[in-house]
Design an enzyme around this catalytic site. Structure first.
Site, short mmCIF file in Angstrom:
data_model
loop_
_atom_site.label_atom_id
_atom_site.label_comp_id
_atom_site.label_asym_id
_atom_site.label_seq_id
_atom_site.Cartn_x
_atom_site.Cartn_y
_atom_site.Cartn_z
N GLU A 34 85.49 -39.97 35.15
CA GLU A 34 85.94 -38.60 35.45
C GLU A 34 87.41 -38.40 35.26
OE1 GLU A 34 83.69 -36.21 34.41
OE2 GLU A 34 82.32 -37.31 36.01
N ASP A 37 89.43 -39.08 30.26
CA ASP A 37 89.40 -39.13 28.82
C ASP A 37 90.77 -38.73 28.37
OD1 ASP A 37 89.11 -36.67 30.24
OD2 ASP A 37 87.78 -35.95 28.49
N LEU A 156 78.19 -29.27 32.90
CA LEU A 156 77.36 -29.96 31.99
C LEU A 156 77.83 -29.62 30.51
CD1 LEU A 156 73.96 -29.27 33.59
CD2 LEU A 156 75.45 -31.28 33.89
N SER A 159 80.85 -25.42 27.07
CA SER A 159 81.88 -25.00 26.09
C SER A 159 81.66 -26.08 24.97
CB SER A 159 82.98 -25.33 26.71
OG SER A 159 83.49 -26.59 27.26
N ASP A 203 83.98 -34.50 26.14
CA ASP A 203 82.76 -33.64 26.02
C ASP A 203 82.19 -33.32 24.78
OD1 ASP A 203 83.02 -33.38 28.73
OD2 ASP A 203 83.85 -31.46 28.76
N TYR A 255 92.91 -28.09 37.46
CA TYR A 255 92.60 -29.23 36.38
C TYR A 255 93.80 -29.26 35.97
CZ TYR A 255 90.09 -31.73 32.47
OH TYR A 255 89.58 -32.35 31.55
#
Length: 413
Positions: A34, A37, A156, A159, A203, A255
């Protein structure tokens, strides 16, 4: 009615004709890894069976017209005007409704990638079919209707599912000949620069490269991938998603603040990104940075190692061996990265207290969902316990469902 039916029916109701086709792409669950990336690290997500569907048809005009089952009305834009809407300046909202920015942003990013003469950009590796023989680009107008059964705001990646479905449709209809990794990069650019959400590429890669019964190990620096069989079914295990119903939004402050902390940590260590730091570097990190920045860095560094350890455990010892790594990941996100919530902590703690093999929050945090790896025989007990714990705490009733590793984008009709 399925989401595919809903997309088709919305299209027919709006345009009194059938679409040229229906394309879909999946959401994803991140098994582990998490916030690694965008630090060029490692992740291990898998695509899920919940999908977003795009019913699309060429129109012969120069407009893109977009409708969705989750928003009223229609958003439209001339294709040549897209570069006037995007990119979205940092800290600002898109010039179009945010839900439509995911769709229009993909079209914009595809044109920029292709070097459409009207954008002033050069061609960047598209197949020669991106242009007709007379030199005119194939970016013709389209009507698009969107429907989805990926829970929105639950972590999940609803987007990326939108981006993947739209990118796949336009790739086919505009005859661009792009490969899945390039389409994932297109989706990331749309999310970063059109929507203004500073996410990494996990994602989009997970959605575009999904395989049944496998997770996708992604090196987010090289974009090299490897399919890792999960073995969940053979081991009698289920992946239970616990959607807390607490919505989050990546385009808002938390974020971006975490990403800034990671960039500062890398700068203080004198490295390109935190991918280049190892657990052995943490004592030096503690000496050169403030306590909060150090904890953010410690999460990324140890999470990268946990991803590698999880791949090793799945391939060598099987899925029951990853439980402690999932728990350690959650503790790190809760204490070091501080992106959990009381609802997520209750979900994880309750699942573990009721015989879950492992559990952790998943996704960007600040709400969203947790996952629990649960023996099939224990599934009902864990589910009932979580619902009871939420009720006792006065939280909204969570949405619980199981997911399984599934395929990536496809043309459904």
């Amino acid at each position: 009615m399925t989401a595919a039916d809903a997309a088709r029916d919305l299209f027919v109701a709006a345009h009194d004709r059938r679409p040229d086709g229906i394309w879909s792409a999946p959401g994803r669950v991140n098994l582990i890894g998490e916030h690694t990336d965008y630090n060029e690290g490692f992740v291990l997500p898998f695509a899920i069976q919940h999908r977003t569907y795009a019913a699309v048809a060429l129109t012969g005009t120069d407009e893109i017209r977009v409708r969705s089952t989750f928003a009223e009305g229609e958003v439209k834009a001339h294709i040549s005007d897209l570069d006037g809407f995007f990119p979205t300046p940092a800290g600002q909202v898109p010039a179009v409704p945010e839900w439509s920015a995911y769709v229009l942003g993909v079209a914009w990013a595809l044109r920029m990638r292709a070097g459409d003469p009207s954008t002033g950009s050069g061609a960047q590796g598209l197949s020669s079919t991106a242009q007709d023989p007379d030199g005119a680009t194939r970016f013709r107008g389209v009507d698009i209707a969107i429907a989805s059964d990926v829970p929105v705001g639950a972590g999940l990646s609803s987007s990326a599912a939108i981006e993947g479905a739209v990118a796949s449709a336009l790739n086919d209809l505009w005859e661009l000949g792009l490969d899945p990794v390039t389409l994932a990069q297109i989706g990331r650019r749309a999310e970063n620069e059109a929507v203004g959400a500073p996410t990494g590429i996990m994602d989009q890669m997970s959605s575009m490269l999904g395989q049944p019964d496998a997770a996708t190990f992604i090196d987010c620096r090289s974009l090299q991938t490897r399919s890792i069989p999960t073995g969940f079914h053979d081991a009698g295990l289920e992946v239970l998603v616990i959607d807390t119903q607490v919505k989050h939004a990546h385009a808002t402050g938390g974020y971006g603040e975490r990403r800034a902390s990671c960039e500062l940590g890398a700068k203080l260590l004198g490295i390109r990104s935190l991918r280049d730091a190892s657990v052995a570097d943490l004592p030096r990190a503690a000496e050169v940075m403030d306590e909060v920045t150090f904890r953010r860095v410690r999460h990324i560094v140890t999470e990268n190692q946990r991803v590698l350890d999880t791949v090793e455990a799945l391939t060598q010892r099987g899925p029951r061996a990853i439980g402690d790594l999932l728990v350690a990941s959650h503790v790190s996100m809760r204490d070091d990265f501080e992106i959990s919530s009381v609802e997520l902590d209750v979900a994880v703690d309750t699942a573990l207290a009721n015989s879950a093999v492992g559990a952790r929050m998943t996704g960007g945090g600040f709400g969203g969902a947790a996952i629990a790896l649960v023996a099939h025989a224990d599934l009902q007990r864990v589910s009932d316990a979580v619902i009871a714990a939420f009720a006792q705490a006065g939280f909204a009733t969570p949405h619980l469902f199981t997911v399984e590793p599934s395929e990536g984008p496809r043309r459904d009709a």
